[in-house]
Design a protein around this motif. Structure first.
Motif: not given
Ligand code: SF4
Length: 327
Positions: A150-161
């Motif tokens: 879940l932490e990785t997913q948050n990081k992934f989404e913030s990179i795309m932003k």
């Protein structure tokens, strides 16, 4: 020897691959992806599916066949019902493991994890345990793997932003060297399901093409969610498909706020949800004018020349509107 889990490089791979990879690796498995989409993968998918199936699902089936040929121990084909409260995904995702099993013979064991966040109960935790126990018999480690994913997913989404496409964000998280040139003078919103625009083979590398033509491309995954919400609130009746709602919410936001010079939607031939959302958006843009809008439909016969010609014509139109081209 570590068990291998195959993840098809198609459909929601572009939305969730980093978290799925971390989850299985934390459980001690080795994650193997299918190859990039190529003619053989498309041909295998097309041969296995009925003609009316949308291109992304045909492509997915081709990727599953690729993983089967690689000889992995498991193939991860989640049954994704809902990825947020009170909304669903297209019905194809709900039946994906069953559909694939009925289409492709002699598959290795399918990990058909049920992902359903529609209600806020503990069914997801139970499902995480069920899948985790295929690999290790330690509940604490399984939950830790899940929380780390879940932490990785948050990081992934913030990179795309920050303006990276999901493919670029995946490469970034994997420590690969990436060079992103997303600063053109024309601002274009490219609205589509991730798998329609991230797979370079089926969409002819549309993002890079637009960037090379001088466009700064914005996709829904690069947008702040409050903008999508603001646009979606303008719908007379709320849409219950998560990704369809994102596309239409983004389209309505740009129509209102005029933050871009043009909007392009990309949809797959045979896609039920897109036939509705694209039509609603097209009518809105025609009725309200102001921002040029182009809709591209892709299928297995879409040719590079056709896409390039349409993109070039659209870019010329935007430049003409800015007074950069005189006819
Ligand atoms: S949303 Fe459309 S393109 Fe995506 S799986 Fe469903 S029918 Fe296919």
């Amino acid at each position: 020897m570590r068990k291998t889990v195959g993840i098809p490089k198609a459909l929601l791979y572009y939305n969730f691959y980093p978290m799925w990879k971390v989850f299985f690796e934390e459980l001690g498995a080795e994650v193997v992806t299918s190859r990039n989409t190529c003619k053989k993968i498309i041909d295998d998918g097309v041969k296995s599916c009925v003609g009316e199936t949308c291109l992304p699902v045909k492509t997915y089936v081709g990727h599953v066949i690729d993983l089967k040929e690689k000889g992995v121990d498991y193939i991860f084909i989640p049954r994704v019902i809902s990825v947020e409260r009170k909304r669903y995904l297209c019905a194809k995702f709900l039946g994906l493991p069953d559909m694939v099993k009925s289409l492709v013979p002699d598959l290795p064991e399918i990990i058909d994890m049920k992902i359903d966040l529609y209600r806020s109960d503990n069914s997801m935790q139970k499902e995480v345990l069920r899948i985790g126990k295929k690999f290790i018999n330690d509940e604490v480690k399984i939950y830790n793997a899940y929380f780390k994913s879940l932490e990785t997913q948050n990081k992934f989404e913030s990179i795309m932003k920050k303006g990276l496409s999901s493919k670029e964000a995946i490469n970034y998280l994997e420590g690969k060297n990436i060079k992103v040139q997303n600063s053109g003078d024309l601002k274009i919103a490219l609205l589509a399901h991730s798998y329609d625009i991230m797979d370079d083979y089926i969409c002819m590398g549309i993002i890079d093409r637009l960037r090379k033509m001088g466009a700064k491309v914005t996709t829904t995954s690069m947008m702040d969610s409050f903008k999508i919400e603001r646009g979606a609130k303008k719908l007379q009746k709320d849409l219950f498909w998560t990704y369809g709602r994102e596309i239409i919410g983004a389209g309505k936001y740009f129509l209102e706020e005029k933050e871009v010079d043009g909007v392009i939607t990309v949809s797959a031939f045979g896609c039920g949800p897109d036939s509705l959302t694209d039509d609603l958006l097209e009518r809105d843009y025609k009725r309200n004018g102001g921002i040029p809008y182009m809709s591209i439909t892709i299928d297995e016969h879409t040719g590079e020349a056709g896409i390039t010609t349409r993109l070039e014509a659209f870019i010329d139109l935007l430049r003409w509107r800015k007074g950069e081209i005189i006819v």
